[in-house]
Design a protein around this motif. Structure first.
Motif, PDB file in Angstrom:
ATOM      1  N   LEU A 101       0.831  -1.218  -0.035  1.00  0.00           N
ATOM      2  CA  LEU A 101      -0.137  -0.139  -0.062  1.00  0.00           C
ATOM      3  C   LEU A 101       1.007   1.414   0.112  1.00  0.00           C
ATOM      4  CD1 LEU A 101      -2.698  -1.193   2.339  1.00  0.00           C
ATOM      5  CD2 LEU A 101      -2.987  -0.647   0.104  1.00  0.00           C
ATOM      6  N   GLU A 105       0.890   4.322  -2.773  1.00  0.00           N
ATOM      7  CA  GLU A 105       0.717   5.598  -2.415  1.00  0.00           C
ATOM      8  C   GLU A 105       1.537   6.435  -2.682  1.00  0.00           C
ATOM      9  OE1 GLU A 105      -1.149   7.710   1.841  1.00  0.00           O
ATOM     10  OE2 GLU A 105       0.592   5.910   1.669  1.00  0.00           O
ATOM     11  N   ALA A 177      -8.255  -3.951  -2.791  1.00  0.00           N
ATOM     12  CA  ALA A 177      -8.818  -3.080  -1.721  1.00  0.00           C
ATOM     13  C   ALA A 177      -7.665  -2.015  -1.918  1.00  0.00           C
ATOM     14  CB  ALA A 177      -8.353  -3.673  -0.449  1.00  0.00           C
ATOM     15  N   GLY A 178      -6.448  -2.037  -2.483  1.00  0.00           N
ATOM     16  CA  GLY A 178      -5.711  -1.000  -2.654  1.00  0.00           C
ATOM     17  C   GLY A 178      -6.000  -0.119  -3.650  1.00  0.00           C
ATOM     18  N   TRP A 180      -9.154   0.533  -4.602  1.00  0.00           N
ATOM     19  CA  TRP A 180     -10.428   1.252  -3.904  1.00  0.00           C
ATOM     20  C   TRP A 180      -9.805   2.299  -2.853  1.00  0.00           C
ATOM     21  CZ3 TRP A 180     -11.459   0.529   1.345  1.00  0.00           C
ATOM     22  CH2 TRP A 180     -12.627   0.819   1.832  1.00  0.00           C
ATOM     23  N   TRP A 181      -9.014   1.976  -2.019  1.00  0.00           N
ATOM     24  CA  TRP A 181      -8.517   2.969  -1.146  1.00  0.00           C
ATOM     25  C   TRP A 181      -7.624   4.111  -1.609  1.00  0.00           C
ATOM     26  CZ3 TRP A 181      -3.061   3.704  -0.166  1.00  0.00           C
ATOM     27  CH2 TRP A 181      -2.968   4.577   1.328  1.00  0.00           C
ATOM     28  N   GLU A 184     -10.360   6.606  -3.164  1.00  0.00           N
ATOM     29  CA  GLU A 184     -11.259   7.309  -2.318  1.00  0.00           C
ATOM     30  C   GLU A 184     -10.765   7.737  -1.052  1.00  0.00           C
ATOM     31  OE1 GLU A 184     -14.994   5.138  -1.978  1.00  0.00           O
ATOM     32  OE2 GLU A 184     -15.347   4.491  -3.885  1.00  0.00           O
ATOM     33  N   ARG A 185      -9.751   6.864  -0.553  1.00  0.00           N
ATOM     34  CA  ARG A 185      -8.980   7.288   0.694  1.00  0.00           C
ATOM     35  C   ARG A 185     -10.099   7.398   1.926  1.00  0.00           C
ATOM     36  NH1 ARG A 185      -3.788   8.792   0.578  1.00  0.00           N
ATOM     37  NH2 ARG A 185      -3.144   8.202  -1.548  1.00  0.00           N
ATOM     38  N   CYS A 187     -10.112   5.621   4.553  1.00  0.00           N
ATOM     39  CA  CYS A 187      -9.836   5.533   6.019  1.00  0.00           C
ATOM     40  C   CYS A 187      -8.091   5.774   5.809  1.00  0.00           C
ATOM     41  CB  CYS A 187      -9.958   4.008   6.350  1.00  0.00           C
ATOM     42  SG  CYS A 187      -9.200   2.699   5.451  1.00  0.00           S
ATOM     43  N   ARG A 189      -4.305   4.443   6.082  1.00  0.00           N
ATOM     44  CA  ARG A 189      -3.364   3.094   5.390  1.00  0.00           C
ATOM     45  C   ARG A 189      -3.415   2.257   6.572  1.00  0.00           C
ATOM     46  NH1 ARG A 189       1.964   4.835   3.552  1.00  0.00           N
ATOM     47  NH2 ARG A 189       2.929   3.464   5.120  1.00  0.00           N
ATOM     48  N   LEU A 192      -6.611   0.253   7.071  1.00  0.00           N
ATOM     49  CA  LEU A 192      -6.778  -0.808   6.056  1.00  0.00           C
ATOM     50  C   LEU A 192      -5.913  -1.939   6.334  1.00  0.00           C
ATOM     51  CD1 LEU A 192      -8.184  -1.614   3.336  1.00  0.00           C
ATOM     52  CD2 LEU A 192      -6.256  -0.023   2.269  1.00  0.00           C
TER      53      LEU A 192
END
Length: 216
Positions: A101, A105, A177-178, A180-181, A184-185, A187, A189, A192
């Motif tokens: 992640l 990022e 999941a990564g 999507w995250w 949208e951020r 939550c 890291r 998650l």
């Protein structure tokens, strides 16, 4: 004969160095343009014409594969380091997830270039049609992780097959999941990572390490 061999070696080293320089130029364009990176822009960044770029990589797909290998090699090295970073398995799992992640990022444009085709680029000269390359890249990650799990975790009869099942499932989960995250951020890291580790922990918490291995 020795002189010819030396000349051939020098030529190969020169070609390899030039290829690295072109990939570095491509990286700079990808960091700037993401999925919209084009052969024209990369050639301009490298100070060459597009036909010369084609001469080194064949076509867009050849350049994409070279960039994908470059970045996947780096990610796999980081993941292997993460797996070895702790003697506690739960910490290993969390550290491995966090490493993946953190990588996407830190360089979101590179991630989008590798994983997402550029909008409106499917039929145009702008950008790379990368959609058809994504699955092989994820499969490579899954196979590499499956090898690590099979070497380190005693999964009993049929363990090699189960290791591949787990590995491809983990890679699919990290990717889904990564993705999507990153978009949208919703939550942090850290949250998650903990949540994904909780999901994985059922099977991993009860499996024994292989005798003599570094563990997983």
């Amino acid at each position: 004969m020795e002189t010819t061999t030396t000349q051939q070696g020098d030529q190969q080293r020169s070609a390899d160095q030039r290829r690295r320089e072109l990939l570095e130029a491509a990286d700079r364009v990808v960091l700037r343009d993401g999925p919209q990176a084009s052969m024209n822009a990369i050639a301009a960044e490298a100070g060459i014409t597009k036909p010369i770029l084609y001469r080194h990589f064949g076509d867009k797909s050849g350049l994409y594969r070279a960039l994908a290998k470059r970045h996947t090699d780096g990610l796999l090295a980081a993941l292997r380091t993460a797996i070895d970073a702790s003697s506690d398995r739960r910490e290993r799992v969390e550290h491995t997830l966090d490493t993946y992640l953190a990588a996407i990022e830190a360089r979101p444009q590179v991630y989008r270039f590798l994983m997402h085709p550029a909008e409106e680029s499917q039929q145009s000269e702008q950008g790379f049609d990368v959609g058809r390359h994504t699955a092989p890249l994820l499969r490579r990650l899954g196979e590499e992780l499956g090898t690590v799990i099979a070497e380190r975790v005693d999964l009993g009869p049929g363990g090699d097959e189960l290791a591949r099942i787990w590995a491809h499932g983990i890679v699919g989960m990290m990717h889904g999941a990564g993705d999507w995250w990153l978009g949208e951020r919703p939550c942090s890291r850290e949250k998650l990572v903990r949540s994904l580790a909780d999901l994985l922990w059922g099977g991993l918490s009860v499996a024994e390490d292989r005798p003599g291995s570094q563990g997983f």
